[in-house]
Design an enzyme around this catalytic site. Sequence first.
Site, short mmCIF file in Angstrom:
data_model
loop_
_atom_site.label_atom_id
_atom_site.label_comp_id
_atom_site.label_asym_id
_atom_site.label_seq_id
_atom_site.Cartn_x
_atom_site.Cartn_y
_atom_site.Cartn_z
CD GLU A 63 -3.27 -1.04 1.56
OE1 GLU A 63 -3.79 0.02 2.00
OE2 GLU A 63 -4.01 -2.19 1.72
CB THR A 118 7.65 1.97 -0.62
OG1 THR A 118 7.71 3.23 -1.38
CG2 THR A 118 7.56 0.64 -1.62
C1 LIG Z 1 3.08 -9.34 0.37
C2 LIG Z 1 2.41 -8.32 -0.52
C3 LIG Z 1 1.20 -7.91 -0.74
C4 LIG Z 1 0.69 -6.79 -1.66
N1 LIG Z 1 -0.78 -6.71 -1.61
C5 LIG Z 1 -1.22 -5.93 -2.66
C6 LIG Z 1 -2.54 -5.80 -2.92
O1 LIG Z 1 -3.53 -6.63 -2.26
N2 LIG Z 1 -3.20 -4.87 -3.87
C7 LIG Z 1 -2.02 -4.36 -4.78
O2 LIG Z 1 -2.45 -3.83 -5.75
N3 LIG Z 1 -0.59 -4.42 -4.59
C8 LIG Z 1 -0.46 -5.18 -3.51
N4 LIG Z 1 1.17 -5.55 -3.49
C9 LIG Z 1 1.97 -4.59 -4.10
C10 LIG Z 1 2.73 -3.39 -3.52
O3 LIG Z 1 1.79 -2.40 -3.25
C11 LIG Z 1 3.97 -3.00 -4.27
O4 LIG Z 1 5.00 -3.90 -4.08
C12 LIG Z 1 4.42 -1.64 -3.85
O5 LIG Z 1 3.54 -0.78 -3.89
C13 LIG Z 1 5.73 -1.45 -4.56
O6 LIG Z 1 5.82 -1.54 -5.80
P1 LIG Z 1 7.08 -2.42 -6.36
O7 LIG Z 1 6.97 -3.75 -5.77
O8 LIG Z 1 6.54 -2.50 -8.03
O9 LIG Z 1 8.45 -1.80 -6.28
P2 LIG Z 1 9.06 -0.62 -7.26
O10 LIG Z 1 8.03 0.50 -7.56
O11 LIG Z 1 9.74 -1.03 -8.36
O12 LIG Z 1 9.98 0.00 -6.01
C14 LIG Z 1 11.10 -0.36 -5.69
C15 LIG Z 1 11.65 0.51 -4.97
O13 LIG Z 1 11.96 1.87 -5.59
C16 LIG Z 1 11.48 2.97 -4.78
N5 LIG Z 1 10.97 3.97 -5.58
C17 LIG Z 1 10.03 3.74 -6.67
N6 LIG Z 1 9.84 4.87 -7.21
C18 LIG Z 1 10.18 6.00 -6.40
C19 LIG Z 1 10.53 7.29 -6.24
N7 LIG Z 1 9.78 8.05 -7.28
N8 LIG Z 1 11.19 7.94 -5.44
C20 LIG Z 1 11.77 7.05 -4.36
N9 LIG Z 1 11.89 5.68 -4.59
C21 LIG Z 1 11.30 5.18 -5.12
C22 LIG Z 1 10.45 2.14 -3.87
O14 LIG Z 1 10.10 3.01 -2.60
C23 LIG Z 1 11.29 0.88 -3.52
O15 LIG Z 1 12.15 0.99 -2.53
C24 LIG Z 1 1.68 -6.32 -2.30
C25 LIG Z 1 3.07 -6.53 -2.30
C26 LIG Z 1 3.41 -7.52 -1.53
C27 LIG Z 1 4.91 -7.73 -1.41
#
Ligand SMILES: Cc1cc2nc3c(=O)[nH]c(=O)nc-3n(C[C@H](O)[C@H](O)[C@H](O)COP(=O)(O)OP(=O)(O)OC[C@H]3O[C@@H](n4cnc5c(N)ncnc54)[C@H](O)[C@@H]3O)c2cc1C
Length: 380
Positions: free
Chosen positions: A363, A365
């Site tokens: 929800e 990071t």
């Molecule tokens: C167990 C689990 C349950 C989940 N449940 C749901 C769910 O029910 N529904 C749903 O829709 N999603 C869900 N998610 C997805 C979750 O919300 C995303 O994993 C999260 O939003 C991060 O996206 P990403 O994993 O693609 O990371 P990325 O967006 O690729 O980020 C990687 C890193 O880069 C950083 N980063 C990215 N952009 C920036 C920026 N502009 N400035 C600074 N830092 C940045 C991030 O903070 C992170 O540290 C779930 C994930 C997990 C692991």
Amino acid sequence: MDFSFTREHELVKQLMKQFVDNEVRPIAAEIDETERFPLETIEKMAKYGIKGMSFSSQYGGSNTDYISYVIAVEELAKACCSTACIYAVSTGLVAAMIEKFGNEQQKQKYLPGLLAGTSIGAFALTEANAGSDASAQQTVAKDMGDYYLLNGSKTFITNAGYSSVYIVMAMTDKSKGVKGISAFLVEKDMEGFSIGKIEEKCGVRASSTGELIFEDVKVPKENLLGKEGKGFNIAMAGLDGGRISIATQALGLAEGALDEAIKYVKERKQFGKPIGKNQGLQWYIAECATKIEAGRALLYKAAWLKQAGLPYGKEAAMAKFYNSELAMEVTIKALQMHGGYGYTKDYAIERMFRDAKITSIYEGTSEVQKIVISRHILDL
Ligand SMILES: Cc1cc2nc3c(=O)[nH]c(=O)nc-3n(C[C@H](O)[C@H](O)[C@H](O)COP(=O)(O)OP(=O)(O)OC[C@H]3O[C@@H](n4cnc5c(N)ncnc54)[C@H](O)[C@@H]3O)c2cc1C
């Protein structure tokens, strides 16, 4: 100013403690180890009226206020973050979004089941290439007259495979960017909808996290949630509330971990005395307890604002950011206070430490929460 709980809140807390001690804590280690989704606990929750917390009795809710819901998530997370996560997504996110944005027909159709525990809900925003940048949606819903044709996939979706209804974000008009995103209520049995890979995770292992695949799914027009093109706003509004839920999970985890550490440092003896008699560990306890109080204040202020119908987006992001980092800090210190035993599966702290990490990821990071907070402050 009044920092005290009402009589109703005290009763909810008592009920939750009983429920957690009887139904949640005893199986927390087993469901984590075996990655077993605790369907029976969700059903039992409904019988206790926990699932309908903060919803009106018109749809089968238990007519309590929003703070009561927060108390429920906090108590669950003290013992089992997986269970708190399943509950918070299905009730605090999905049912709440349907209540807020759904029309009367949709509320009548979906809320009673979600609140009675006979069905579970999921929220699907994230895609392989749309994580922190949720606006980069590639799932498409094409208007076909009587229905939308849904194609694409979602990743990391909590409650995947166990839900009856999924709130799915999809592009209805790519040319409009975020204003071309719409929200849909997709049912588990719709033709062309399937569940893909289920993730094997480090923490919250009893909650299911998986991929959703949509291949020419015919979504009836009446399953559009809110207005066409308003999906991104709906998702962001849902996530404001969702962040309070995650901040609550994180706080509960931190409190649960501190309780485990307090118990342990009083029992464990080294150098002929309980290890808690050493100032080094006393300072850990004092630091954790103080920060937990700060996190509590942030969280309950955000929840109070939401309950009062006041803007709460900034405070929800602050509470999520602070409490999720806190959950990590407290679980690490609490594990340290357990020494080598804390690193084994004989003690709950090992699981809590693994569960804590997700609260700073899902929800939004911690980095994203800081973007949200600074946008509110700078108004640029
Ligand atoms: C167990 C689990 C349950 C989940 N449940 C749901 C769910 O029910 N529904 C749903 O829709 N999603 C869900 N998610 C997805 C979750 O919300 C995303 O994993 C999260 O939003 C991060 O996206 P990403 O994993 O693609 O990371 P990325 O967006 O690729 O980020 C990687 C890193 O880069 C950083 N980063 C990215 N952009 C920036 C920026 N502009 N400035 C600074 N830092 C940045 C991030 O903070 C992170 O540290 C779930 C994930 C997990 C692991």
